[in-house]
Design a protein around this motif. Structure first.
Motif, PDB file in Angstrom:
ATOM      1  N   THR A  36      49.264  35.585  36.064  1.00  0.00           N
ATOM      2  CA  THR A  36      48.294  36.337  35.942  1.00  0.00           C
ATOM      3  C   THR A  36      47.047  35.962  35.917  1.00  0.00           C
ATOM      4  OG1 THR A  36      48.362  38.486  36.404  1.00  0.00           O
ATOM      5  CG2 THR A  36      49.096  37.453  38.312  1.00  0.00           C
ATOM      6  N   GLY A  87      41.132  43.528  38.240  1.00  0.00           N
ATOM      7  CA  GLY A  87      41.666  43.153  39.182  1.00  0.00           C
ATOM      8  C   GLY A  87      43.119  43.642  39.588  1.00  0.00           C
ATOM      9  N   THR A  88      43.403  43.363  40.653  1.00  0.00           N
ATOM     10  CA  THR A  88      44.665  43.245  40.852  1.00  0.00           C
ATOM     11  C   THR A  88      45.216  42.032  42.328  1.00  0.00           C
ATOM     12  OG1 THR A  88      44.573  45.370  41.251  1.00  0.00           O
ATOM     13  CG2 THR A  88      46.179  44.831  42.746  1.00  0.00           C
ATOM     14  N   HIS A  89      47.011  41.421  41.858  1.00  0.00           N
ATOM     15  CA  HIS A  89      47.170  40.293  42.178  1.00  0.00           C
ATOM     16  C   HIS A  89      48.741  40.832  43.051  1.00  0.00           C
ATOM     17  CE1 HIS A  89      45.504  37.795  39.445  1.00  0.00           C
ATOM     18  NE2 HIS A  89      44.899  39.364  39.147  1.00  0.00           N
ATOM     19  N   GLU A 136      49.973  34.622  47.188  1.00  0.00           N
ATOM     20  CA  GLU A 136      49.493  35.882  46.137  1.00  0.00           C
ATOM     21  C   GLU A 136      47.889  35.592  46.979  1.00  0.00           C
ATOM     22  OE1 GLU A 136      49.953  35.562  41.709  1.00  0.00           O
ATOM     23  OE2 GLU A 136      47.233  36.086  41.407  1.00  0.00           O
ATOM     24  N   ARG A 191      45.056  38.391  45.934  1.00  0.00           N
ATOM     25  CA  ARG A 191      43.551  38.829  45.294  1.00  0.00           C
ATOM     26  C   ARG A 191      42.868  39.892  45.442  1.00  0.00           C
ATOM     27  NH1 ARG A 191      43.375  33.369  41.810  1.00  0.00           N
ATOM     28  NH2 ARG A 191      46.198  33.076  40.670  1.00  0.00           N
ATOM     29  N   MET A 196      39.640  42.234  43.098  1.00  0.00           N
ATOM     30  CA  MET A 196      38.969  41.787  41.894  1.00  0.00           C
ATOM     31  C   MET A 196      37.212  42.365  41.829  1.00  0.00           C
ATOM     32  SD  MET A 196      39.443  37.900  41.221  1.00  0.00           S
ATOM     33  CE  MET A 196      39.344  36.574  42.752  1.00  0.00           C
ATOM     34  N   PRO A 221      40.426  35.691  37.111  1.00  0.00           N
ATOM     35  CA  PRO A 221      42.189  36.180  37.158  1.00  0.00           C
ATOM     36  C   PRO A 221      42.074  34.068  36.291  1.00  0.00           C
ATOM     37  CG  PRO A 221      41.183  34.893  38.804  1.00  0.00           C
ATOM     38  CD  PRO A 221      40.194  35.783  38.431  1.00  0.00           C
ATOM     39  N   LYS A 280      37.627  39.065  47.153  1.00  0.00           N
ATOM     40  CA  LYS A 280      39.086  39.140  47.662  1.00  0.00           C
ATOM     41  C   LYS A 280      39.771  37.525  47.784  1.00  0.00           C
ATOM     42  CE  LYS A 280      38.528  42.893  50.172  1.00  0.00           C
ATOM     43  NZ  LYS A 280      38.365  43.360  51.342  1.00  0.00           N
ATOM     44  N   TYR A 288      42.676  34.147  47.402  1.00  0.00           N
ATOM     45  CA  TYR A 288      44.059  33.678  46.996  1.00  0.00           C
ATOM     46  C   TYR A 288      44.402  33.019  46.413  1.00  0.00           C
ATOM     47  CZ  TYR A 288      42.745  30.940  50.493  1.00  0.00           C
ATOM     48  OH  TYR A 288      42.057  29.361  50.898  1.00  0.00           O
ATOM     49  N   GLU A 312      43.818  27.930  44.585  1.00  0.00           N
ATOM     50  CA  GLU A 312      43.211  28.691  44.834  1.00  0.00           C
ATOM     51  C   GLU A 312      42.025  28.885  45.257  1.00  0.00           C
ATOM     52  OE1 GLU A 312      41.575  31.536  41.100  1.00  0.00           O
ATOM     53  OE2 GLU A 312      41.182  29.305  40.759  1.00  0.00           O
ATOM     54  N   TYR A 317      38.502  32.250  46.391  1.00  0.00           N
ATOM     55  CA  TYR A 317      37.810  33.448  46.820  1.00  0.00           C
ATOM     56  C   TYR A 317      36.551  33.321  46.891  1.00  0.00           C
ATOM     57  CZ  TYR A 317      37.827  33.460  41.710  1.00  0.00           C
ATOM     58  OH  TYR A 317      37.641  32.994  40.799  1.00  0.00           O
TER      59      TYR A 317
END
Length: 546
Positions: free
Chosen positions: A142, A362-364, A383, A385, A387, A393, A432, A434, A452, A454
């Motif tokens: 990440t 950010g959170t994964h 995954e 995300r 953030m 990321p 947000k 993925y 990827e 977002y």
């Protein structure tokens, strides 16, 4: 510039390795030398309109548990087409290949020991890899993900990846260059329940502390002394004990006191129960980690001339006015929910923060699933995300070697990635998105897809990889990577943000004919911008075992 071997990328559409054997190898294949002690690539390399004789002898050493691949790649000028390079003449070695100190490390392709990222319950595993890096990562990827340390034609770097794994925890380390040491990262992790159960076993005596110490030699050494374990056993078997009379000082032997019945029962329970710690226990599948990654001298402000072009030094590197330490730290947790011979499912959770940038985190949330056996297997890694608007990321990715000084390869005004990041709104809306990964191996065939996407404009990325051997005669190997596009229809549109390589190999008797097209970048001295350059090669390859 567009790829001339575009058909290879079309094949990879229907369908991070290293360049010594093929341009892309499915993840999980070990980077190890082939069986030939001596190998070679000889042919013609077309670069920037000029033609070079390409000669690359290599020596492969495989010692079973470790190995090394050494080579001397040379591009010798055959034909300098207009616009001609001042002072060039046939027979010269291409200047950009050996004009910096680090370039003389080109003889190191790679050296390896063990397998990176491998953990086996009940064992201690460790690995080290030194050389050209095509899939550098730390942890769940990440922060550092698919790092490529040789994106420039005119610069060569030797990087390092290493790890150490036990039942109680481990470490991972990464650096993009042993000479420049620009990007470095490290991750430490522990398995808290493994540590806790082992500590409990020590305290309760289920695992005697001295049992961890190896006792070597015969029953008695030359002086007649016994091992520690034997002394302890003898002591427990004695029916009497030696004491000193507190009044007379006389030393005498008295009957040994019997243990209480309750104490005996507890001792028997501990012996019957055995140690609580087990390497393969379900509670030992939980791990927590801490990662730090940084660019020690990330360019922040560049120098421009009066025409607005970025200044370059005598080695064709950007002139940096000031730099900063760009650092990211993260915490992670994972639990192997299911572990069997043909199925592994591991959910993970990463929380990362970019240091010295206001409100950048950010959170994964992801799941790593491995399905199948040795010959046929599928890896899936979805995954999600969440953030802040000024968080990036996978900050250190395949493009970072270029983005350090030019965050947008299509821009006419080069802006360092750190400067671009600092310019993002820290109070914008939550973003947000993925990131999906799928890897399929079917016997010797390998395919990979990453995608990827977002919220926001130009926030998509795609990676395609294919390794297709057709019998013993043909082999197709290719990868394609692009980021910074908005619509899916733009994903396969090749432009200056596209990177990749393709190879068609045909075995003819004792040697193999290879057609290669490999895209990398070079800083244009006139504009100060990175420009994509394709090296197109026709090679004859072979080897010999002694």
């Amino acid at each position: 510039m567009r790829f001339k071997l575009a058909f290879v990328f079309i094949l990879s559409y229907f369908s991070a390795g290293y360049l010594s054997a093929q341009v892309w190898t499915p993840p999980g294949y070990a980077m190890r030398p082939n069986q030939d002690f001596f190998s070679y690539d000889v042919g013609v390399n077309k670069y920037d309109g000029d033609y070079y004789a390409y000669i690359a002898p290599a020596f492969n050493f495989n010692f079973g548990t470790f190995g090394i691949n050494l080579g001397v790649p040379l591009n010798v000028l055959l034909l300098d087409r207009a616009p001609k390079t001042p002072g060039s003449k046939a027979g010269q070695i291409r200047k950009i290949d050996y004009d910096q100190k680090s370039d003389y490390l080109r003889f190191i392709n790679y050296a390896w020991y063990g397998t990176y990222g491998e953990y086996k319950p009940g064992e201690t595993t460790y690995s080290a890899y030194v050389g050209k890096i095509f899939n550098g990562y730390i942890g769940h990827g990440t922060i550092v993900n698919r790092y490529i340390n040789n994106q420039r034609v005119d610069v060569y770097k030797v990087g390092v990846m290493a790890d150490y794994n036990t039942d109680y925890g481990g470490v991972q380390v990464f650096t993009n260059s042993i000479t420049d040491k620009e990007v470095s990262a490290g991750r430490g992790y522990i398995r808290p329940f493994a540590i806790g159960t082992k500590a409990y076993d020590w305290i309760t005596g289920a695992t005697p502390l001295f049992a961890l110490m190896p006792a070597f030699g015969n029953v008695q050494d030359e002086a007649g002394r016994k091992k520690v374990t034997e002394e302890a056993k003898d002591k427990n078997l004695r029916s009497a004990e030696i004491v000193e009379d507190p009044l007379t000082g006389e030393i005498k032997e008295v009957p040994k006191k019997e243990e209480k019945k309750d104490e005996k029962k507890e001792e028997e329970k501990r012996k019957n129960r055995g140690p609580l710690f087990r390497a393969d226990a379900w509670w030992n599948r939980f791990a927590i980690g801490y990662t730090t990654a940084f660019d020690a001298n990330a360019p922040n402000t560049l120098s421009f001339d009066t025409t607005g072009n970025m200044k370059l030094d005598s080695k064709n590197n950007p002139v940096v006015i000031n730099s900063v330490r760009a650092a990211i730290q993260g915490y992670d947790a994972e639990y192997k929910l299911w572990s069997s011979e043909n199925l592994e499912v591991t959910p993970y959770y990463d929380v990362n923060t970019i240091k010295n940038v206001s409100n950048s985190h950010g959170t994964h949330y992801g799941v790593l699933a491995k399905i199948g056996g040795k010959e046929i297997n599928l890896t899936l890694k979805p995954e999600y995300r969440r953030m802040t608007s000024n968080y990036i990321p996978m900050y250190f990715d395949s493009y970072y070697e270029l983005e350090r000084t030019q965050s947008n390869l299509n821009s006419n005004l080069p802006t360092p990635k750190w400067q671009y990041l600092k310019g993002l709104d820290p109070d914008g809306a939550i973003v947000k998105g993925y990131f999906y990964t799928a890897i399929l191996n079917v016997y010797n065939f390998g395919f990979e897809l990453n995608y990827e996407d977002y919220d926001g404009k130009d926030n998509s990325r795609i990676f395609l990889g294919a390794y297709i051997p057709i019998g013993q005669i043909f082999r197709i190997s290719a990868y394609y990577n692009k980021k910074g596009f908005d619509k899916r229809s733009e994903a396969l549109k090749i432009d200056d943000k596209s990177m990749g390589a393709g190879e068609l190999a045909i075995k003819l008797g004792p040697f193999t004919v290879k057609l290669q097209d490999i895209r990398r970048w070079v800083l244009d001295s006139a504009t100060g911008k990175y420009e994509a350059k394709d090296e197109q090669k026709i090679l004859f390859s072979g080897g010999a075992a002694f």
